[in-house]
Design an enzyme around this catalytic site. Structure first.
Site, mmCIF file in Angstrom:
data_model
loop_
_atom_site.group_PDB
_atom_site.id
_atom_site.type_symbol
_atom_site.label_atom_id
_atom_site.label_comp_id
_atom_site.label_asym_id
_atom_site.label_seq_id
_atom_site.Cartn_x
_atom_site.Cartn_y
_atom_site.Cartn_z
ATOM 1 N N ASP A 38 0.841 -1.207 0.000
ATOM 2 C CA ASP A 38 0.000 0.000 0.000
ATOM 3 C C ASP A 38 0.876 1.258 0.000
ATOM 4 O OD1 ASP A 38 -2.234 1.595 0.195
ATOM 5 O OD2 ASP A 38 -2.758 1.017 2.249
ATOM 6 N N TYR A 125 -1.073 -8.259 7.776
ATOM 7 C CA TYR A 125 -2.342 -8.870 8.208
ATOM 8 C C TYR A 125 -2.217 -10.343 8.609
ATOM 9 C CZ TYR A 125 -5.214 -4.710 7.261
ATOM 10 O OH TYR A 125 -5.788 -3.457 7.306
HETATM 11 N N1 AR6 Z 1 5.077 -5.428 -4.682
HETATM 12 C C1 AR6 Z 1 4.514 -6.642 -4.490
HETATM 13 N N2 AR6 Z 1 4.314 -7.178 -3.272
HETATM 14 C C2 AR6 Z 1 4.693 -6.446 -2.200
HETATM 15 C C3 AR6 Z 1 5.269 -5.166 -2.299
HETATM 16 C C4 AR6 Z 1 5.464 -4.657 -3.621
HETATM 17 N N3 AR6 Z 1 6.003 -3.460 -3.838
HETATM 18 N N4 AR6 Z 1 5.532 -4.709 -1.050
HETATM 19 C C5 AR6 Z 1 5.133 -5.661 -0.185
HETATM 20 N N5 AR6 Z 1 4.625 -6.723 -0.880
HETATM 21 P P1 AR6 Z 1 1.169 -6.078 3.105
HETATM 22 P P2 AR6 Z 1 -1.496 -6.960 4.035
HETATM 23 C C6 AR6 Z 1 4.053 -7.993 -0.373
HETATM 24 O O1 AR6 Z 1 1.664 -6.004 4.503
HETATM 25 O O2 AR6 Z 1 -0.895 -8.111 4.740
HETATM 26 C C7 AR6 Z 1 -0.721 -1.900 4.870
HETATM 27 O O3 AR6 Z 1 -0.210 -1.081 5.880
HETATM 28 C C8 AR6 Z 1 4.413 -8.423 1.028
HETATM 29 O O4 AR6 Z 1 5.665 -9.098 1.031
HETATM 30 O O5 AR6 Z 1 1.527 -4.995 2.162
HETATM 31 O O6 AR6 Z 1 -2.716 -7.181 3.194
HETATM 32 C C9 AR6 Z 1 -2.155 -1.581 4.536
HETATM 33 O O7 AR6 Z 1 -2.417 -0.191 4.635
HETATM 34 C C10 AR6 Z 1 3.266 -9.369 1.353
HETATM 35 O O8 AR6 Z 1 3.525 -10.676 0.842
HETATM 36 O O9 AR6 Z 1 -0.462 -6.187 3.060
HETATM 37 C C11 AR6 Z 1 -2.915 -2.368 5.535
HETATM 38 O O10 AR6 Z 1 -3.029 -1.670 6.766
HETATM 39 C C12 AR6 Z 1 2.091 -8.792 0.562
HETATM 40 O O11 AR6 Z 1 2.653 -7.824 -0.334
HETATM 41 C C13 AR6 Z 1 -2.083 -3.607 5.730
HETATM 42 O O12 AR6 Z 1 -0.763 -3.239 5.370
HETATM 43 C C14 AR6 Z 1 1.032 -8.118 1.421
HETATM 44 O O13 AR6 Z 1 1.654 -7.470 2.525
HETATM 45 C C15 AR6 Z 1 -2.521 -4.715 4.805
HETATM 46 O O14 AR6 Z 1 -1.796 -5.870 5.143
#
Ligand code: AR6
Length: 178
Positions: A38, A125
Protein backbone atom coordinates in the site's frame (compact mmCIF):
# COMPACT_ATOMS: atom_id res chain seq x y z
CA UNK A 1 -0.37 -21.05 -17.70
CA UNK A 2 -3.51 -20.63 -19.80
CA UNK A 3 -7.10 -20.77 -18.57
CA UNK A 4 -9.19 -20.49 -21.69
CA UNK A 5 -7.85 -17.36 -23.39
CA UNK A 6 -6.38 -15.88 -20.19
CA UNK A 7 -2.69 -16.09 -19.51
CA UNK A 8 -1.97 -16.47 -15.78
CA UNK A 9 1.57 -15.95 -14.49
CA UNK A 10 3.17 -15.95 -11.05
CA UNK A 11 6.22 -13.70 -10.86
CA UNK A 12 8.57 -12.22 -8.28
CA UNK A 13 8.83 -8.46 -8.28
CA UNK A 14 7.53 -5.05 -7.33
CA UNK A 15 3.91 -4.60 -8.35
CA UNK A 16 4.34 -0.83 -8.66
CA UNK A 17 6.46 -1.51 -11.77
CA UNK A 18 3.77 -3.53 -13.56
CA UNK A 19 2.50 -1.90 -16.76
CA UNK A 20 -0.91 -3.57 -16.77
CA UNK A 21 -4.43 -2.14 -16.95
CA UNK A 22 -4.89 -2.39 -13.17
CA UNK A 23 -2.79 -3.34 -10.18
CA UNK A 24 -4.56 -4.43 -7.02
CA UNK A 25 -3.55 -2.81 -3.74
CA UNK A 26 -3.66 -4.61 -0.37
CA UNK A 27 -5.29 -1.66 1.37
CA UNK A 28 -6.97 -1.08 4.74
CA UNK A 29 -10.53 0.04 5.45
CA UNK A 30 -9.62 3.74 5.44
CA UNK A 31 -8.09 3.60 1.93
CA UNK A 32 -5.73 6.31 3.17
CA UNK A 33 -2.50 4.40 2.66
CA UNK A 34 -0.23 2.49 5.01
CA UNK A 35 2.89 0.36 4.89
CA UNK A 36 3.83 -2.63 2.74
CA UNK A 37 2.55 -2.74 -0.80
CA UNK A 38 0.00 0.00 0.00
CA UNK A 39 2.76 2.43 0.96
CA UNK A 40 4.80 1.52 -2.11
CA UNK A 41 1.81 2.08 -4.41
CA UNK A 42 0.98 5.48 -2.89
CA UNK A 43 4.62 6.59 -3.10
CA UNK A 44 4.92 5.55 -6.73
CA UNK A 45 1.53 6.95 -7.79
CA UNK A 46 1.99 10.35 -6.13
CA UNK A 47 -0.28 12.49 -3.93
CA UNK A 48 -3.19 12.56 -6.40
CA UNK A 49 -3.91 8.94 -5.51
CA UNK A 50 -4.47 9.82 -1.86
CA UNK A 51 -6.73 12.70 -2.90
CA UNK A 52 -8.92 10.39 -4.96
CA UNK A 53 -9.01 7.82 -2.12
CA UNK A 54 -10.12 10.50 0.34
CA UNK A 55 -13.11 11.17 -1.88
CA UNK A 56 -14.15 7.51 -1.80
CA UNK A 57 -14.24 7.03 1.98
CA UNK A 58 -14.09 3.65 3.71
CA UNK A 59 -14.08 0.27 2.02
CA UNK A 60 -15.40 -2.79 3.89
CA UNK A 61 -13.16 -5.82 4.27
CA UNK A 62 -13.50 -8.20 1.32
CA UNK A 63 -14.57 -5.45 -1.07
CA UNK A 64 -12.65 -3.25 -3.51
CA UNK A 65 -12.70 0.28 -4.95
CA UNK A 66 -11.09 1.60 -8.12
CA UNK A 67 -9.03 4.73 -8.74
CA UNK A 68 -6.76 5.97 -11.48
CA UNK A 69 -3.07 5.03 -11.37
CA UNK A 70 -1.60 8.54 -11.79
CA UNK A 71 2.22 8.23 -12.00
CA UNK A 72 2.15 4.43 -11.97
CA UNK A 73 2.70 2.52 -15.19
CA UNK A 74 -0.65 0.83 -14.46
CA UNK A 75 -3.70 2.81 -15.62
CA UNK A 76 -5.84 1.96 -12.59
CA UNK A 77 -5.47 0.82 -9.00
CA UNK A 78 -8.05 -1.50 -7.48
CA UNK A 79 -7.86 -1.09 -3.71
CA UNK A 80 -8.98 -4.23 -1.93
CA UNK A 81 -9.11 -4.76 1.81
CA UNK A 82 -8.00 -8.19 2.96
CA UNK A 83 -8.95 -9.74 6.30
CA UNK A 84 -6.67 -9.56 9.33
CA UNK A 85 -5.85 -13.16 10.30
CA UNK A 86 -7.52 -13.96 13.61
CA UNK A 87 -7.04 -17.71 13.69
CA UNK A 88 -9.24 -18.70 10.78
CA UNK A 89 -12.68 -18.82 12.38
CA UNK A 90 -13.71 -15.25 11.66
CA UNK A 91 -14.62 -15.69 8.01
CA UNK A 92 -11.10 -14.87 6.85
CA UNK A 93 -11.20 -17.37 4.02
CA UNK A 94 -14.38 -16.05 2.39
CA UNK A 95 -13.28 -12.46 2.90
CA UNK A 96 -9.94 -13.11 1.21
CA UNK A 97 -11.62 -14.94 -1.69
CA UNK A 98 -14.00 -12.04 -2.03
CA UNK A 99 -11.07 -9.60 -2.41
CA UNK A 100 -10.00 -11.42 -5.56
CA UNK A 101 -13.47 -11.93 -7.04
CA UNK A 102 -14.59 -8.40 -6.22
CA UNK A 103 -11.42 -6.92 -7.72
CA UNK A 104 -11.91 -8.89 -10.92
CA UNK A 105 -15.54 -7.90 -11.20
CA UNK A 106 -14.54 -4.22 -10.91
CA UNK A 107 -11.90 -4.79 -13.59
CA UNK A 108 -14.46 -6.46 -15.83
CA UNK A 109 -16.93 -3.59 -15.43
CA UNK A 110 -14.20 -1.15 -16.47
CA UNK A 111 -13.05 -3.26 -19.41
CA UNK A 112 -9.63 -3.83 -17.83
CA UNK A 113 -8.17 -7.02 -19.29
CA UNK A 114 -4.74 -7.22 -17.64
CA UNK A 115 -4.74 -7.28 -13.84
CA UNK A 116 -1.89 -7.80 -11.34
CA UNK A 117 -2.45 -8.93 -7.74
CA UNK A 118 -0.14 -8.89 -4.72
CA UNK A 119 -0.38 -11.61 -2.06
CA UNK A 120 -3.21 -9.88 -0.17
CA UNK A 121 -3.21 -10.24 3.65
CA UNK A 122 0.10 -12.17 3.79
CA UNK A 123 2.15 -9.28 5.21
CA UNK A 124 1.06 -7.14 8.15
CA UNK A 125 -2.34 -8.87 8.21
CA UNK A 126 -0.72 -12.21 9.04
CA UNK A 127 -2.69 -14.64 6.87
CA UNK A 128 -0.74 -17.94 6.65
CA UNK A 129 0.91 -17.77 3.24
CA UNK A 130 0.22 -21.28 1.96
CA UNK A 131 -3.45 -20.97 2.86
CA UNK A 132 -3.71 -17.49 1.38
CA UNK A 133 -2.18 -18.76 -1.87
CA UNK A 134 -4.79 -21.52 -2.16
CA UNK A 135 -7.68 -19.19 -1.45
CA UNK A 136 -6.38 -16.63 -3.97
CA UNK A 137 -5.85 -19.19 -6.73
CA UNK A 138 -9.22 -20.88 -6.24
CA UNK A 139 -11.07 -17.58 -6.21
CA UNK A 140 -9.40 -16.46 -9.45
CA UNK A 141 -9.86 -19.76 -11.28
CA UNK A 142 -13.56 -19.67 -10.42
CA UNK A 143 -13.87 -16.23 -12.01
CA UNK A 144 -11.88 -17.28 -15.08
CA UNK A 145 -14.13 -20.29 -15.62
CA UNK A 146 -17.21 -18.10 -15.34
CA UNK A 147 -16.02 -14.93 -17.15
CA UNK A 148 -14.51 -16.43 -20.29
CA UNK A 149 -12.88 -14.11 -22.86
CA UNK A 150 -12.85 -11.31 -20.27
CA UNK A 151 -9.21 -11.14 -19.17
CA UNK A 152 -6.04 -11.33 -21.27
CA UNK A 153 -3.62 -11.67 -18.38
CA UNK A 154 -3.67 -12.21 -14.64
CA UNK A 155 -0.41 -11.71 -12.75
CA UNK A 156 0.28 -12.81 -9.20
CA UNK A 157 3.20 -10.60 -8.18
CA UNK A 158 5.07 -11.95 -5.16
CA UNK A 159 7.65 -9.97 -3.27
CA UNK A 160 9.74 -12.94 -2.22
CA UNK A 161 10.68 -16.38 -3.51
CA UNK A 162 8.81 -18.23 -0.74
CA UNK A 163 5.54 -16.68 -1.76
CA UNK A 164 6.31 -17.13 -5.44
CA UNK A 165 6.73 -20.89 -4.95
CA UNK A 166 3.53 -21.11 -2.87
CA UNK A 167 1.40 -19.07 -5.29
CA UNK A 168 2.86 -20.91 -8.27
CA UNK A 169 1.92 -24.29 -6.77
CA UNK A 170 -1.52 -23.03 -5.77
CA UNK A 171 -2.22 -21.73 -9.28
CA UNK A 172 -1.16 -25.04 -10.84
CA UNK A 173 -3.41 -26.97 -8.43
CA UNK A 174 -6.35 -24.66 -9.00
CA UNK A 175 -6.03 -24.88 -12.79
CA UNK A 176 -5.77 -28.69 -12.55
CA UNK A 177 -8.94 -28.67 -10.45
CA UNK A 178 -7.34 -30.00 -7.22
N1 AR6 B 1 5.08 -5.43 -4.68
C1 AR6 B 1 4.51 -6.64 -4.49
N2 AR6 B 1 4.31 -7.18 -3.27
C2 AR6 B 1 4.69 -6.45 -2.20
C3 AR6 B 1 5.27 -5.17 -2.30
C4 AR6 B 1 5.46 -4.66 -3.62
N3 AR6 B 1 6.00 -3.46 -3.84
N4 AR6 B 1 5.53 -4.71 -1.05
C5 AR6 B 1 5.13 -5.66 -0.18
N5 AR6 B 1 4.63 -6.72 -0.88
P1 AR6 B 1 1.17 -6.08 3.11
P2 AR6 B 1 -1.50 -6.96 4.04
C6 AR6 B 1 4.05 -7.99 -0.37
O1 AR6 B 1 1.66 -6.00 4.50
O2 AR6 B 1 -0.89 -8.11 4.74
C7 AR6 B 1 -0.72 -1.90 4.87
O3 AR6 B 1 -0.21 -1.08 5.88
C8 AR6 B 1 4.41 -8.42 1.03
O4 AR6 B 1 5.66 -9.10 1.03
O5 AR6 B 1 1.53 -5.00 2.16
O6 AR6 B 1 -2.72 -7.18 3.19
C9 AR6 B 1 -2.15 -1.58 4.54
O7 AR6 B 1 -2.42 -0.19 4.64
C10 AR6 B 1 3.27 -9.37 1.35
O8 AR6 B 1 3.53 -10.68 0.84
O9 AR6 B 1 -0.46 -6.19 3.06
C11 AR6 B 1 -2.91 -2.37 5.54
O10 AR6 B 1 -3.03 -1.67 6.77
C12 AR6 B 1 2.09 -8.79 0.56
O11 AR6 B 1 2.65 -7.82 -0.33
C13 AR6 B 1 -2.08 -3.61 5.73
O12 AR6 B 1 -0.76 -3.24 5.37
C14 AR6 B 1 1.03 -8.12 1.42
O13 AR6 B 1 1.65 -7.47 2.53
C15 AR6 B 1 -2.52 -4.71 4.81
O14 AR6 B 1 -1.80 -5.87 5.14
Amino acid sequence: MMVGTTRWDVVTGDITRCAVDAIVNAANNSLLGGGGVDGAIHRAAGPELLEECRGIGCCPTGEARITRGYRLPARYVIHSVGPIWQGGNQGERDLLASCYSHSLSLARHHGLRRVAFPAISTGVYGYPKAQAAKVAARAVVEVLHRDTDTFDQILFVCFDEDNRALYDAAVRDAVAGD
